[in-house]
Write a protein that holds these residues in place. Structure first.
Motif, short mmCIF file in Angstrom:
data_model
loop_
_atom_site.label_atom_id
_atom_site.label_comp_id
_atom_site.label_asym_id
_atom_site.label_seq_id
_atom_site.Cartn_x
_atom_site.Cartn_y
_atom_site.Cartn_z
N LEU A 79 -4.76 3.29 -2.86
CA LEU A 79 -3.59 2.73 -2.17
C LEU A 79 -2.63 2.00 -3.11
O LEU A 79 -1.55 1.59 -2.69
N SER A 80 -3.01 1.86 -4.38
CA SER A 80 -2.22 1.04 -5.31
C SER A 80 -0.91 1.71 -5.71
O SER A 80 -0.05 1.09 -6.33
N GLY A 81 -0.78 2.99 -5.38
CA GLY A 81 0.40 3.72 -5.82
C GLY A 81 0.16 4.46 -7.13
O GLY A 81 1.03 5.17 -7.62
N HIS A 82 -1.06 4.31 -7.69
CA HIS A 82 -1.36 4.97 -8.97
C HIS A 82 -2.46 6.01 -8.83
O HIS A 82 -3.02 6.46 -9.83
N ALA A 83 -2.80 6.38 -7.58
CA ALA A 83 -3.91 7.30 -7.37
C ALA A 83 -3.62 8.64 -8.02
O ALA A 83 -2.53 9.20 -7.84
N ASP A 84 -4.58 9.13 -8.77
CA ASP A 84 -4.48 10.47 -9.36
C ASP A 84 -3.19 10.65 -10.17
O ASP A 84 -2.69 11.76 -10.31
N ALA A 85 -2.67 9.55 -10.71
CA ALA A 85 -1.46 9.62 -11.52
C ALA A 85 -1.78 9.02 -12.89
O ALA A 85 -2.72 8.23 -13.02
N PRO A 86 -1.03 9.38 -13.92
CA PRO A 86 -1.30 8.84 -15.27
C PRO A 86 -1.43 7.31 -15.24
O PRO A 86 -0.61 6.62 -14.65
N GLY A 87 -2.49 6.81 -15.86
CA GLY A 87 -2.72 5.37 -15.91
C GLY A 87 -3.48 4.83 -14.72
O GLY A 87 -3.81 3.64 -14.68
N GLY A 88 -3.75 5.67 -13.72
CA GLY A 88 -4.52 5.23 -12.56
C GLY A 88 -5.93 5.76 -12.63
O GLY A 88 -6.46 6.03 -13.70
N ALA A 89 -6.58 5.89 -11.47
CA ALA A 89 -7.91 6.49 -11.40
C ALA A 89 -7.73 7.99 -11.26
O ALA A 89 -7.08 8.46 -10.33
N MET A 90 -8.29 8.74 -12.22
CA MET A 90 -8.07 10.20 -12.24
C MET A 90 -9.40 10.94 -12.38
O MET A 90 -10.39 10.39 -12.81
N PHE A 91 -9.37 12.23 -12.01
CA PHE A 91 -10.57 13.05 -12.06
C PHE A 91 -10.54 13.96 -13.30
O PHE A 91 -9.70 14.85 -13.39
N PRO A 92 -11.47 13.73 -14.25
CA PRO A 92 -11.53 14.59 -15.44
C PRO A 92 -11.80 16.05 -15.06
O PRO A 92 -12.36 16.33 -13.99
N ALA A 120 0.84 -1.20 0.00
CA ALA A 120 0.00 0.00 0.00
C ALA A 120 0.87 1.25 0.00
O ALA A 120 1.81 1.37 0.79
N ARG A 121 0.56 2.17 -0.92
CA ARG A 121 1.30 3.44 -0.99
C ARG A 121 0.30 4.59 -0.93
O ARG A 121 -0.09 5.16 -1.94
N PRO A 122 -0.13 4.92 0.31
CA PRO A 122 -1.18 5.94 0.44
C PRO A 122 -0.66 7.34 0.10
O PRO A 122 0.43 7.71 0.53
N PRO A 123 -1.40 8.11 -0.68
CA PRO A 123 -1.01 9.50 -0.93
C PRO A 123 -1.08 10.29 0.39
O PRO A 123 -1.74 9.87 1.34
N ALA A 124 -0.41 11.43 0.42
CA ALA A 124 -0.28 12.21 1.65
C ALA A 124 -1.62 12.72 2.17
O ALA A 124 -1.77 13.01 3.35
N TYR A 125 -2.62 12.81 1.29
CA TYR A 125 -3.90 13.42 1.70
C TYR A 125 -4.94 12.38 2.13
O TYR A 125 -6.14 12.64 2.14
N ILE A 182 -6.58 -14.12 -6.42
CA ILE A 182 -6.87 -12.86 -5.73
C ILE A 182 -5.56 -12.20 -5.28
O ILE A 182 -5.34 -11.00 -5.49
N ARG A 183 -4.69 -12.99 -4.68
CA ARG A 183 -3.39 -12.49 -4.24
C ARG A 183 -2.58 -11.93 -5.42
O ARG A 183 -2.03 -10.84 -5.36
N ARG A 184 -2.55 -12.69 -6.49
CA ARG A 184 -1.76 -12.27 -7.65
C ARG A 184 -2.30 -10.97 -8.24
O ARG A 184 -1.54 -10.07 -8.61
N LEU A 185 -3.63 -10.86 -8.33
CA LEU A 185 -4.21 -9.64 -8.90
C LEU A 185 -3.83 -8.41 -8.06
O LEU A 185 -3.53 -7.34 -8.60
N ALA A 186 -3.82 -8.56 -6.74
CA ALA A 186 -3.44 -7.44 -5.87
C ALA A 186 -1.99 -7.05 -6.15
O ALA A 186 -1.65 -5.86 -6.25
N HIS A 187 -1.13 -8.05 -6.28
CA HIS A 187 0.29 -7.76 -6.55
C HIS A 187 0.46 -7.12 -7.92
O HIS A 187 1.22 -6.17 -8.08
N GLU A 188 -0.25 -7.65 -8.90
CA GLU A 188 -0.13 -7.07 -10.25
C GLU A 188 -0.56 -5.62 -10.29
O GLU A 188 0.08 -4.78 -10.93
N LEU A 189 -1.65 -5.34 -9.59
CA LEU A 189 -2.15 -3.96 -9.55
C LEU A 189 -1.07 -3.04 -8.97
O LEU A 189 -0.78 -1.97 -9.53
#
Ligand SMILES: Nc1nc2c(c(=O)[nH]1)N[C@H]1C(S)=C(S)[C@@H](COP(=O)(O)OP(=O)(O)OC[C@H]3O[C@@H](n4cnc5c(=O)[nH]c(N)nc54)[C@H](O)[C@@H]3O)O[C@H]1N2
Ligand SMILES: Nc1nc2c(c(=O)[nH]1)N[C@H]1C(S)=C(S)[C@@H](COP(=O)(O)OP(=O)(O)OC[C@H]3O[C@@H](n4cnc5c(=O)[nH]c(N)nc54)[C@H](O)[C@@H]3O)O[C@H]1N2
Ligand code: SF4
Ligand SMILES: [Mo]
Length: 697
Positions: free
Chosen positions: A315-328, A240-245, A275-282
Motif C-alpha cells: 500500500l506504500s505506493g512502491h509495490a513491485d516498483a523499483p526501490g520497493g518490495a519486488m519479486f526476483p 495508501a496507494r493500492p495497486p489495481a490487483y 510510528i506516525r512519522r515512519l509511516a509518512h516517510e515510507l
C-alpha cells in the motif's frame, strides 16, 4: 561460490592441487551479484574441507554416552543397515514411526534440493520437521495466502530504494536473509550516497543499527502492534496507494482502526509520533520498503508481523516498483515452473498437541513430545539431515534425551555433533568444494537477477558419496524392502545427475543456458529486479486478498495481549555474530579466536538492580531450563532485555568436534520454550522468552 549463508558470494580460490588444499580465498570482483565481497566465514571454507574432524566415510556407534566409540563402515554395508532398520520400523509400527528433521544446509546444497524431497517421500511419514519452523514459516504462510505460493516472497530492491525500514534483522552480521544481498555494508554506503535513509527497529542497538540513520528500541514480541499502527496511519491519513490487483482495503481499514500509534506506543516502547512519522516517510519517499526477518518471524506474533509488513509494502505506493518490495526472477524458476508446490496447511495434525501440518511438515516444537510420548503413532526412529536440532530448537536438551531413547537413528552429516552423536549410523556426504553447485534457492530471493554454475573444486575420493547419491541409494533400498516400487518419475529423478536437472530448469525459463554459465564461471548478469505483478501471482484469480481470514483471525489474540501491561521481568532474545554459522564452524581457529562471543549481554542498570557486575558468572532460568554463563554489561541492550547467541553449548560426550569442544558457552535453546509458538504458522517463538538472572554458583 560460498554456500555458508544466503549471500552466495562468488569467490576466487587458490588451490594446491597435489595437497588437495585451499591456500587462498578472496572475493571475486567479477561476480555480478557479490562484486568481490567475502566475509571471514567464506575465508574459512578451506578449513572445513581440510578439517580432520570432518567425516568422509560412514561410521557406526558402538556403546553409549561417554563410552561411545565410532567405527567406520563400507558404504554398502552402512546403507543396507540403515535401510533394514528403517524398513523394519515402518513395517512394525506404521508409516509415521520414522521421523525426519531437515536442517539449514540442505537449502544450500544443489544435490539435496533436487534429490532430498524424493527420499523424504520414500520415508512415507507425516512426522516431518525442519528448521523452517524455527525460522521463516510466517513468511511462507503469508506468501501462500497473499501471492498464492509459499516461496513467492518479495525482497527489498535495496540498490534503488531511498527509505529502508529494517525490523528484527541484522544483515551487518547475518549478511541478509530472505534477501540475498552480498556486500550489504557497501550497498548501505551506496544507499546513503544516493541520499537514502535506513531506520532500524530492534531491542538491541545492533551492528546494523550502528550504520543506520535512526534506531529505536522495540520491546520483543510487540512489533505487530507497531506495524499495524503504521498501516493504520497509512490508511487513515490517506497515504495508501493500492495497486489495481489488490482487494480488501476497506476491510483492512476497519481491522486496523483500533491499532492506533497511541495504542501501540506504551506496549512496544516506540513513541506514537515516531510510528506516525515512519509511516509518512515510507509513503512519501521516492521509493521505500519495509523488511523484517528473524526478530519478527521467530516471534509470538510472527505471522501478523509478516502480514503487516506485506500490507505496508503493497500500500506504500512502491509495490513491485523499483526501490520497493519486488519479486526476483531466478533463471531456474522452481516456483514459476510449478516444480515446488504452493504450500498447504492443516492436512494433518500432530498426535500429542494437535498442531497443524504446515508446508508439508509439523512444527519443530512438537518433535520431542512426538518421540517421548508412548502410544500408537509414536516416532521410534529418526533421520536427521544437515541439522543440529539439539542446539537449534526449543528445549534442545530435552530433545537430546529423547533421541537417546530411540530404537534407531541415522544422520546425514559431516560432523559428530550434539545431535548426530545420538545416531546409530552417520552417513557423511561430500561438502561444498567436492560437489557441483547451482543455487536453486537463493537466486529466488536476490536483490539482483544473476545466475552462476560452480563446478566441484576437488574430485571426491572413490569412497565418498554426494548427498544426492545417498538419498537415491536409501530411497531405492527402502522401496525394495517395503515392496513399494518408487513412481517412475521419482526413480528417474533420483538416478539423474543434479547437473542435468539444472540444465532442464534453465531451459524452462530461457533466461540463460547451461552453456552460457559454463563459459562464465563468474556468473551471468540478468539485470536489476523488474516489475512482474500481477502476472507472477499464483492465486486463483491472480489478485491479492489483503485480508485472508486465516491471518486476520489472529488479531483478537494480539488485542488481548496489548490489553495486558508490559511485565517488568527480563526477556531473552538471540543474536548472530558475523563469524558464527548457526551451530557449526566452531571447530576452526580462524573463526573462534579472539574475544569470546558467548556471553549473556545485559543493560548495566539491570545488572546493578540485581547486584551483579560485568564479567560475573550468572544463572539464567526460564520456565523450562537453566544455564550458567558469564554476563557482560552492554548498554546496546534495551533495558529489560538480555541476549544470548544460539548455536553454542558444545563439548558433549560422543561428539568429535576438536576445537569446538573447547569453545565456551551454553545453548540458548535449553531456555527457549516449546510451548511458546506463533499459532498461525506453528513457528517457534524464540524471542522474548521470560527469564530470571541471578548470581551463578
Ligand atoms: N534460539 C534460537 N534458535 C535458533 C535460531 C535463533 O535465531 N535463535 N535460528 C534458527 C535458524 S534461522 C536456523 S536456520 C536453525 C538452524 O538449525 P539447524 O539446521 O538444525 O542447525 P545448523 O547449526 O545449521 O546445523 C547444520 C548441520 O549441518 C551439517 N552440515 C553442514 N554442511 C552439510 C552438508 O553439506 N551436508 C550435510 N548433510 N550436513 C551438513 C553441520 O555439520 C551441522 O551439523 O537454527 C534455528 N535456531
Ligand atoms: N554470521 C552469521 N550469519 C548468518 C547466520 C549465522 O548464524 N551467523 N545464520 C543464517 C540464518 S540460518 C538466518 S535465518 C539469517 C538470519 O538473519 P537475520 O534475521 O538478519 O539475523 P539475526 O541476527 O538473528 O537478526 C534478528 C534481529 O532481531 C532482533 N530481535 C529479536 N527479537 C526481536 C523482536 O521481538 N522485535 C524486533 N524488532 N527485533 C527483534 C535481534 O536483536 C536481532 O538483531 O542469518 C543467516 N546468516
Ligand atoms: S557473506 Fe555468506 S556467502 Fe559471503 S563469504 Fe560470507 S558466509 Fe560466504
Ligand atoms: Mo535460518
Amino acid at each position: 561460490m560460498c554456500n555458508l549463508c544466503e549471500a552466495i558470494c562468488g569467490l576466487v580460490l587458490t588451490i594446491d592441487r597435489d595437497a588437495r588444499r585451499v591456500v587462498g580465498v578472496r572475493g571475486n570482483p567479477d561476480d555480478p551479484l557479490s562484486r568481490g565481497h567475502v566475509c571471514p566465514k567464506g575465508v574459512a571454507l578451506g578449513d572445513v574441507h581440510a578439517d580432520p574432524d570432518r567425516l568422509r566415510r560412514p561410521v557406526r556407534r558402538v556403546g553409549e554416552g561417554d563410552d561411545a566409540r565410532w567405527e567406520e563402515l563400507e558404504w554398502d554395508e552402512a546403507l543396507d543397515l540403515v535401510a533394514d532398520r528403517l524398513a523394519a520400523t515402518l513395517r512394525e509400527h506404521g508409516d509415521d514411526a520414522v521421523g525426519v528433521y531437515l536442517g539449514n544446509p540442505n537449502a544450500h546444497s544443489l544435490g539435496f534440493s533436487t534429490h532430498g524431497p524424493h527420499l523424504v517421500r520414500a520415508l512415507r511419514t507425516r512426522n516431518r520437521f525442519s528448521a523452517s519452523t524455527v525460522d521463516q514459516m510466517p513468511h511462507q504462510v503469508v506468501a501462500r495466502h497473499l501471492y498464492g505460493h509459499q516461496l513467492l516472497i518479495p525482497v527489498p530492491d535495496l540498490d534503488r530504494t531511498a527509505f529502508f525500514l529494517v525490523v528484527g534483522a541484522n544483515p551487518m552480521a547475518s549478511n541478509g536473509s530472505l534477501m540475498t544481498v552480498p556486500d550489504f555494508p557497501q550497498r548501505v554506503r551506496e544507499l546513503h550516497g544516493r541520499g537514502g535513509r535506513m531506520v532500524v527497529l530492534d531491542p538491541r542497538r545492533t551492528e546494523t543499527a550502528r550504520v543506520a540513520d535512526e534506531h529505536h528500541f522495540v520491546r520483543p514480541n510487540t512489533d505487530a502492534a507497531l506495524l499495524l499502527a503504521m498501516l493504520h496511519v497509512l490508511i487513515a491519513d490517506g497515504l495508501a496507494r493500492p495497486p489495481a490487483y489488490v482487494d480488501g482495503l476497506e476491510r483492512l481499514a476497519e481491522l486496523v482502526a483500533p491499532f492506533t500509534p497511541e495504542a501501540a506506543a506504551p506496549w512496544c516502547g516506540v513513541d506514537a509520533a515516531v510510528i506516525r512519522r515512519l509511516a509518512h516517510e515510507l509513503a512519501q519517499a521516492p521509493a521505500g520498503v519495509v523488511y523484517g526477518r528473524i526478530g519478527v518471524s521467530t516471534h509470538a506474533f510472527g505471522t501478523l508481523c509478516q502480514w503487516a509488513i506485506a500490507c505496508l509494502n503493497l500500500l506504500s505506493g512502491h509495490a513491485d516498483a523499483p526501490g520497493g518490495a519486488m519479486f526476483p526472477e531466478p533463471a531456474a524458476d522452481t516456483v514459476g515452473l510449478r516444480v515446488l508446490g504452493p504450500g498447504t496447511q492443516g492436512r494433518w495434525r500432530s498426535r500429542v498437541r494437535d498442531a497443524e501440518e504446515v508446508g508439508g511438515e509439523l512444527p519443530a516444537v512438537v518433535m520431542a513430545e512426538e518421540i517421548a510420548t508412548p502410544g500408537e503413532g509414536r516416532i521410534r526412529a529418526m533421520v536427521t539431515i544437515a541439522g543440529n536440532p539439539v542446539l537449534s530448537t526449543p528445549s534442545g536438551d530435552r530433545l537430546g534425551e529423547t533421541l537417546a531413547g530411540l530404537d534407531f537413528m541415522v544422520s546425514l552429516d559431516i560432523y559428530l555433533n550434539e545431535t548426530t552423536r545420538h545416531a546409530d549410523v552417520v552417513l557423511p556426504p561430500t561438502t561444498l568444494l567436492e560437489r557441483d553447485h547451482y543455487d536453486l534457492v537463493f537466486h529466488g530471493f536476490a536483490v539482483r537477477n544473476t545466475a552462476r554454475w560452480t563446478p566441484a573444486v576437488f574430485e571426491p575420493d572413490d569412497d565418498q558419496r554426494h548427498d544426492w547419491q545417498i538419498a537415491a541409494a536409501l530411497a531405492h533400498r527402502l522401496a525394495e524392502r517395503l515392496d513399494a516400487p518408487l513412481p517412475a518419475s521419482a526413480a528417474g529423478a533420483l538416478d539423474a545427475d543434479p547437473r542435468d536437472l539444472v540444465a532442464m530448469l534453465l531451459a524452462g525459463t530461457g533466461r540463460t543456458t547451461f552453456e552460457e554459465l559454463l563459459e562464465h564461471p563468474e556468473g551471468v548478469d540478468l539485470g536489476p529486479l523488474r516489475p512482474t505483478l500481477p502476472g507472477r501471482l499464483q492465486t486463483a484469480d491472480q489478485r491479492i486478498d489483503l485480508v485472508p481470514e486465516a491471518l486476520v483471525a489472529d488479531l483478537p489474540r494480539l488485542a488481548a495481549a496489548m490489553a495486558e501491561p508490559p511485565g517488568d521481568g527480563l526477556v531473552l532474545i538471540g543474536r548472530r555474530h558475523q563469524r558464527d554459522c548457526n551451530s557449526w564452524l566452531h571447530n576452526t581457529d580462524r573463526l573462534t579466536r579472539g574475544r569470546p562471543r558467548h556471553h549473556l549481554l545485559m543493560h548495566p542498570d539491570d545488572l546493578a538492580a540485581r547486584g551483579l557486575a560485568d564479567g560475573d558468572r550468572v544463572r539464567v532460568a526460564s520456565r523450562v531450563g537453566s544455564v550458567e554463563t558469564e554476563v557482560s554489561a552492554d548498554d546496546a541492550l534495551m533495558p529489560g532485555v538480555v541476549s544470548l547467541p544460539h548455536g553454542y553449548g558444545h563439548g558433549a560426550a560422543g561428539t568429535r568436534l576438536g576445537h569446538a569442544n573447547t569453545v565456551p558457552g551454553v545453548s540458548v535453546n535449553d531456555l527457549t520454550d516449546p510451548s511458546l509458538v506463533d499459532p498461525v504458522s506453528g513457528n517457534a517463538a524464540l524471542t522474548g522468552v521470560p527469564v530470571e538472572v541471578t548470581a551463578g554458583g
